[in-house]
Enzyme design. Structure first.
Site, mmCIF file in Angstrom:
data_model
loop_
_atom_site.group_PDB
_atom_site.id
_atom_site.type_symbol
_atom_site.label_atom_id
_atom_site.label_comp_id
_atom_site.label_asym_id
_atom_site.label_seq_id
_atom_site.Cartn_x
_atom_site.Cartn_y
_atom_site.Cartn_z
ATOM 1 N N GLY A 170 27.712 41.346 43.606
ATOM 2 C CA GLY A 170 27.260 42.540 43.517
ATOM 3 C C GLY A 170 25.569 42.510 44.193
ATOM 4 O O GLY A 170 24.989 43.229 45.043
ATOM 5 N N GLU A 201 33.688 36.922 42.792
ATOM 6 C CA GLU A 201 34.916 38.214 42.001
ATOM 7 C C GLU A 201 36.324 37.167 41.582
ATOM 8 O O GLU A 201 36.898 38.102 40.724
ATOM 9 C CB GLU A 201 34.761 39.920 42.978
ATOM 10 C CG GLU A 201 33.623 40.676 42.370
ATOM 11 C CD GLU A 201 32.918 39.947 43.857
ATOM 12 O OE1 GLU A 201 33.045 38.983 44.376
ATOM 13 O OE2 GLU A 201 32.321 40.839 43.529
ATOM 14 N N ALA A 231 27.242 42.139 39.327
ATOM 15 C CA ALA A 231 27.175 42.756 38.813
ATOM 16 C C ALA A 231 27.533 42.503 37.411
ATOM 17 O O ALA A 231 27.602 41.181 36.943
ATOM 18 C CB ALA A 231 28.235 43.655 38.708
ATOM 19 N N GLU A 240 26.817 42.151 47.955
ATOM 20 C CA GLU A 240 27.019 43.411 48.462
ATOM 21 C C GLU A 240 25.553 44.107 48.899
ATOM 22 O O GLU A 240 25.522 45.069 49.835
ATOM 23 C CB GLU A 240 28.195 44.182 47.329
ATOM 24 C CG GLU A 240 29.176 43.055 47.584
ATOM 25 C CD GLU A 240 29.950 44.010 45.969
ATOM 26 O OE1 GLU A 240 29.932 43.888 45.046
ATOM 27 O OE2 GLU A 240 31.900 43.998 46.099
HETATM 28 N N1 CO8 Z 1 26.167 38.992 34.694
HETATM 29 C C1 CO8 Z 1 25.842 39.097 33.405
HETATM 30 N N2 CO8 Z 1 24.542 37.637 32.617
HETATM 31 C C2 CO8 Z 1 24.685 37.127 34.188
HETATM 32 C C3 CO8 Z 1 24.857 36.685 35.068
HETATM 33 C C4 CO8 Z 1 25.947 38.086 35.454
HETATM 34 N N3 CO8 Z 1 25.982 37.970 36.762
HETATM 35 N N4 CO8 Z 1 24.446 35.828 36.231
HETATM 36 C C5 CO8 Z 1 23.686 35.617 35.215
HETATM 37 N N5 CO8 Z 1 24.139 35.789 33.770
HETATM 38 C C6 CO8 Z 1 23.267 35.472 33.049
HETATM 39 C C7 CO8 Z 1 23.296 34.217 32.087
HETATM 40 O O1 CO8 Z 1 25.043 35.108 30.890
HETATM 41 C C8 CO8 Z 1 22.110 33.811 30.854
HETATM 42 O O2 CO8 Z 1 22.314 34.318 30.230
HETATM 43 P P1 CO8 Z 1 21.263 33.747 28.764
HETATM 44 O O3 CO8 Z 1 20.249 32.729 29.152
HETATM 45 O O4 CO8 Z 1 21.579 34.899 28.121
HETATM 46 O O5 CO8 Z 1 22.974 32.766 28.232
HETATM 47 C C9 CO8 Z 1 21.363 34.124 32.562
HETATM 48 O O6 CO8 Z 1 22.043 35.531 32.884
HETATM 49 C C10 CO8 Z 1 21.073 32.468 33.565
HETATM 50 O O7 CO8 Z 1 21.672 32.095 33.179
HETATM 51 P P2 CO8 Z 1 23.407 30.410 34.035
HETATM 52 O O8 CO8 Z 1 22.530 29.868 32.670
HETATM 53 O O9 CO8 Z 1 24.721 30.190 34.248
HETATM 54 O O10 CO8 Z 1 22.287 29.870 35.242
HETATM 55 P P3 CO8 Z 1 22.952 28.731 35.777
HETATM 56 O O11 CO8 Z 1 21.600 28.381 36.916
HETATM 57 O O12 CO8 Z 1 23.324 27.515 35.100
HETATM 58 O O13 CO8 Z 1 23.480 29.395 36.605
HETATM 59 C C11 CO8 Z 1 24.711 30.904 38.583
HETATM 60 C C12 CO8 Z 1 23.636 30.202 37.074
HETATM 61 C C13 CO8 Z 1 25.038 30.137 39.351
HETATM 62 C C14 CO8 Z 1 24.469 31.833 39.202
HETATM 63 C C15 CO8 Z 1 25.006 31.104 36.822
HETATM 64 O O14 CO8 Z 1 24.591 32.341 36.263
HETATM 65 C C16 CO8 Z 1 27.115 32.937 37.500
HETATM 66 O O15 CO8 Z 1 27.831 31.486 37.926
HETATM 67 N N6 CO8 Z 1 26.493 33.546 36.887
HETATM 68 C C17 CO8 Z 1 27.870 34.905 37.533
HETATM 69 C C18 CO8 Z 1 28.169 34.361 38.838
HETATM 70 C C19 CO8 Z 1 28.886 35.988 39.040
HETATM 71 O O16 CO8 Z 1 30.232 35.188 39.018
HETATM 72 N N7 CO8 Z 1 28.626 36.809 39.841
HETATM 73 C C20 CO8 Z 1 29.641 38.118 40.640
HETATM 74 C C21 CO8 Z 1 30.099 39.005 39.109
HETATM 75 S S1 CO8 Z 1 30.692 39.757 39.093
HETATM 76 C C22 CO8 Z 1 30.403 41.398 40.416
HETATM 77 O O17 CO8 Z 1 29.185 41.289 41.038
HETATM 78 C C23 CO8 Z 1 31.399 41.814 40.837
HETATM 79 C C24 CO8 Z 1 30.899 43.107 41.642
HETATM 80 C C25 CO8 Z 1 31.727 44.817 41.889
HETATM 81 C C26 CO8 Z 1 32.000 44.809 40.450
HETATM 82 C C27 CO8 Z 1 32.950 46.540 40.600
HETATM 83 C C28 CO8 Z 1 32.940 46.663 39.246
HETATM 84 C C29 CO8 Z 1 33.806 47.927 39.287
#
Ligand code: CO8
Length: 262
Positions: free
Chosen positions: A113, A136, A68, A116
């Site tokens: 997500g 998460e 998400a 999921e």
């Molecule tokens: N949300 C928003 N932006 C994201 C996300 C995300 N989940 N994942 C990556 N991005 C963005 C980064 O911010 C970055 O943007 P920018 O270039 O503007 O800085 C771009 O995508 C590229 O990402 P990275 O530079 O971080 O790329 P890396 O190769 O260094 O890393 C990863 C890749 C490991 C995937 C890393 O991006 C990461 O850890 N992302 C987050 C993963 C995460 O924690 N996902 C879980 C999110 S929580 C969730 O899904 C909950 C679901 C249930 C929600 C219920 C709500 C009520």
């Protein structure tokens, strides 16, 4: 097919592909994307004559869906969080309720997500470069789009608790071993592999395929005697279809069946 801002929906010869298309954010799911997914699924549902199987994948080489959208979630209050979760449940529920078989072609990061979403599909074909996780808790929240439930049903309580409590990622081979991934493919062959399976499935009658996935999903958690009874009811209903007559007649006439979904 119809145009959307955050997803692409294409159909070719009975197989539709829904691509989550926000590659700059690694296809992270914000409200607009979840709404587009739901609307695209309505198009698929309303085109049963033209679409027999749906493949869901992510745009770009890096991610299926990296979760998400954290930038949207950071400042949400509990009411907004519940609304976002409901939006996702509505869209992911539509995937499960389609008659059409759904295949997640997981091309890269499949996190939160994203896992999921993939878990809501009937099958997962994954790239050997894909990474899976429910991170998460590392953000101070719990899975909110069905992860505590669908992942548990795929891998069992122990592995689900381990993945959710550690928040760490597993690779494609591990995902295959624990039952998240049904097949692992080279990245360049992922869509071909998903299409090959979709092509085999689309030759079969949509009613029978839809009913099979319905009874598997709906009866999985019932006591065995009730589940068997449910299966018997579904089985009997297929004898009211033209597809049953055609399938058996084609066999006896030694030809391929031409199913009409009636
Ligand atoms: N949300 C928003 N932006 C994201 C996300 C995300 N989940 N994942 C990556 N991005 C963005 C980064 O911010 C970055 O943007 P920018 O270039 O503007 O800085 C771009 O995508 C590229 O990402 P990275 O530079 O971080 O790329 P890396 O190769 O260094 O890393 C990863 C890749 C490991 C995937 C890393 O991006 C990461 O850890 N992302 C987050 C993963 C995460 O924690 N996902 C879980 C999110 S929580 C969730 O899904 C909950 C679901 C249930 C929600 C219920 C709500 C009520």
């Amino acid at each position: 097919m119809k145009d959307f801002e955050n997803v692409l929906l294409e159909a070719n010869d009975g197989i539709a592909t829904l691509t989550i298309n926000r590659p700059k954010s690694l296809n992270a799911l914000n409200s607009a994307t979840l709404t587009d997914i739901g609307d695209a699924l309505d198009v698929v549902k309303n085109n049963e004559d033209a679409i027999k199987v749906l493949i869901i994948t992510g745009s770009g080489e890096k991610a299926f869906v990296a979760g998400a959208d954290i930038s949207q979630m950071r400042d949400m209050n509990p009411i907004e969080a519940a609304e976002l979760s409901k939006l996702a449940h509505n869209s992911f529920g539509k995937i499960e309720n389609l008659k059409q078989f759904t295949i997640a072609a997981v091309n890269g990061y499949c996190l939160g997500g994203g896992l999921e979403l993939a878990s809501s599909c009937d099958m997962r074909i994954v790239s050997n470069k894909a990474k899976f996780g429910q991170p998460e808790v590392t953000l101070g929240i719990v899975p909110g789009f069905g992860g505590t439930q669908r992942l548990t049903r795929l891998v069992g309580r122990g592995k689900a608790k381990e993945m959710i409590a550690t928040g760490t990622m597993i690779n494609a081979d591990e995902a295959h071993r624990v039952g998240i991934a049904d097949e692992v493919a080279e990245p360049a062959e992922l869509i071909d592999k998903a299409t090959e399976i979709a092509t085999t499935i689309k030759r079969n009658g949509l009613i029978a395929v839809g009913m099979a996935k319905y009874v598997i999903d709906r009866a999985a958690d019932l006591p065995l005697d009730l589940a068997i009874d449910f299966e018997t009811q579904m089985w009997a209903q297929t004898f009211a279809t033209e597809d049953q007559t055609e399938g058996m007649t084609a066999f006896l006439e030694k030809r391929h069946a031409k199913f009409t979904g009636k």
